[in-house]
Design an enzyme around this catalytic site. Sequence first.
Site, mmCIF file in Angstrom:
data_model
loop_
_atom_site.group_PDB
_atom_site.id
_atom_site.type_symbol
_atom_site.label_atom_id
_atom_site.label_comp_id
_atom_site.label_asym_id
_atom_site.label_seq_id
_atom_site.Cartn_x
_atom_site.Cartn_y
_atom_site.Cartn_z
ATOM 1 N N GLY A 1 66.174 63.951 -16.435
ATOM 2 C CA GLY A 1 65.626 62.258 -16.308
ATOM 3 C C GLY A 1 65.116 62.171 -17.724
ATOM 4 C CG ASN B 1 65.868 67.142 -5.890
ATOM 5 O OD1 ASN B 1 66.591 68.258 -6.173
ATOM 6 N ND2 ASN B 1 64.349 67.047 -6.484
ATOM 7 C CG ASP C 1 63.406 70.239 -14.191
ATOM 8 O OD1 ASP C 1 63.818 69.081 -13.559
ATOM 9 O OD2 ASP C 1 61.997 70.375 -13.973
ATOM 10 C CD1 TRP D 1 68.509 65.865 -23.434
ATOM 11 C CD2 TRP D 1 69.678 63.962 -22.123
ATOM 12 N NE1 TRP D 1 69.576 65.164 -24.094
ATOM 13 C CE2 TRP D 1 70.298 64.267 -23.494
ATOM 14 C CE3 TRP D 1 70.332 62.922 -21.408
ATOM 15 C CZ2 TRP D 1 71.616 64.004 -23.654
ATOM 16 C CZ3 TRP D 1 71.282 62.406 -21.809
ATOM 17 C CH2 TRP D 1 72.112 62.737 -23.021
HETATM 18 C C1 IPE Z 1 64.103 71.185 -9.012
HETATM 19 O O1 IPE Z 1 63.869 70.336 -10.131
HETATM 20 C C2 IPE Z 1 65.446 70.912 -8.398
HETATM 21 C C3 IPE Z 1 66.567 70.997 -9.203
HETATM 22 C C4 IPE Z 1 66.874 71.181 -10.503
HETATM 23 C C5 IPE Z 1 67.698 70.480 -8.550
HETATM 24 P P1 IPE Z 1 62.788 69.303 -9.861
HETATM 25 O O2 IPE Z 1 62.738 68.421 -10.960
HETATM 26 O O3 IPE Z 1 63.101 68.481 -8.436
HETATM 27 O O4 IPE Z 1 61.539 69.985 -9.370
HETATM 28 P P2 IPE Z 1 59.844 69.649 -9.569
HETATM 29 O O5 IPE Z 1 59.892 68.381 -8.910
HETATM 30 O O6 IPE Z 1 59.384 69.465 -10.970
HETATM 31 O O7 IPE Z 1 59.292 70.762 -9.054
HETATM 32 C C1 IPE Z 2 66.852 67.946 -12.710
HETATM 33 O O1 IPE Z 2 66.607 67.081 -13.415
HETATM 34 C C2 IPE Z 2 68.384 67.457 -11.845
HETATM 35 C C3 IPE Z 2 67.852 67.283 -10.369
HETATM 36 C C4 IPE Z 2 66.796 67.528 -9.780
HETATM 37 C C5 IPE Z 2 68.766 66.792 -9.683
HETATM 38 P P1 IPE Z 2 65.248 66.159 -13.284
HETATM 39 O O2 IPE Z 2 66.190 64.835 -12.588
HETATM 40 O O3 IPE Z 2 64.432 66.753 -12.207
HETATM 41 O O4 IPE Z 2 64.868 65.704 -14.651
HETATM 42 P P2 IPE Z 2 63.488 65.327 -15.087
HETATM 43 O O5 IPE Z 2 62.621 66.961 -14.533
HETATM 44 O O6 IPE Z 2 62.827 64.378 -14.128
HETATM 45 O O7 IPE Z 2 63.440 65.356 -16.316
HETATM 46 MG MG MG Z 3 62.756 67.762 -12.640
#
Ligand code: IPE
Ligand code: IPE
Ligand code: MG
Length: 248
Positions: free
Chosen positions: A21, A66, A18, A23
């Site tokens: 985004g 997602n 996680d 980053w």
């Molecule tokens: C969990 O991360 C799913 C993956 C890393 C693929 P999310 O970013 O989707 O989780 P939430 O929304 O913070 O719970």
């Molecule tokens: C995890 O990173 C990747 C996926 C869920 C595919 P995020 O996209 O959730 O990154 P943040 O949490 O928004 O920073």
């Molecule tokens: Mg995330």
Amino acid sequence: MTLSEVESLPKHVAIIMDGNGRWATEKGLSRTAGHQAGLESLKTIVNRSIQVGIEILTIFAFSSENWERPKSEVNSLLNLFLGALENEFHTLHENGVKLSFIGQIDAFPDDIQTKMKTAEESTKNNTSILLNVAANYGGRWDIQRAVQKICRKIESGIINAKDIELDLISKNLCLATLPEPDLLIRTGGEKRLSNYLLWQLAYTELYFCDTKWPDFSIAEFDKALHYFLAVERRYGGVPQKAGVEYSN
Ligand code: IPE
Ligand code: IPE
Ligand code: MG
């Protein structure tokens, strides 16, 4: 002693990758650029896992929730999967990685599904590491599907409700007979499971760190492994020494 010589390393590590985004946003980049950087981290961690002798890595690539993201981000993630399946497959195969995809794969476009199946088929005899990629995966969906499979067996008279042992439930989940994760790592600062492997994580050691996934380096990974090595796993029992103390 190096990590690869330590016998008590986790056999099975699960990772919630996680923070891609955030980053990217911090750097003034697009979220897609964050996911691309995340793929580079993943390659590093897979190689390090092979190097130290971890047998199974189960990574969360895309959750069943997602799909709620803006269409443009979902599309860019799907393109990234397709690109990764095309561009990374040969190196993974050469490095002896056995690939497996867990989740509701049939929701993905046909070209991705075909490449996933081909990748599984061509790497099925590889032995360096098993890499389970959770894609369109949700822990509740996994349990729901197991319940449905078991109910069908009851309906057709193969088993009775009283035969539903815990082990039967485990065997009908995605990871089936694999050992449950010893260690779960979640990067990116949140301390939640986000519907990942709900059943299988019942006794897993949990490691949360603030580092965002694209910055998760070998040093950070080794830190998580050292955390695991220092933990005493009791499974509801008592510390080993206390056990001796009370044994007579
Ligand atoms: C969990 O991360 C799913 C993956 C890393 C693929 P999310 O970013 O989707 O989780 P939430 O929304 O913070 O719970
Ligand atoms: C995890 O990173 C990747 C996926 C869920 C595919 P995020 O996209 O959730 O990154 P943040 O949490 O928004 O920073
Ligand atoms: Mg995330």
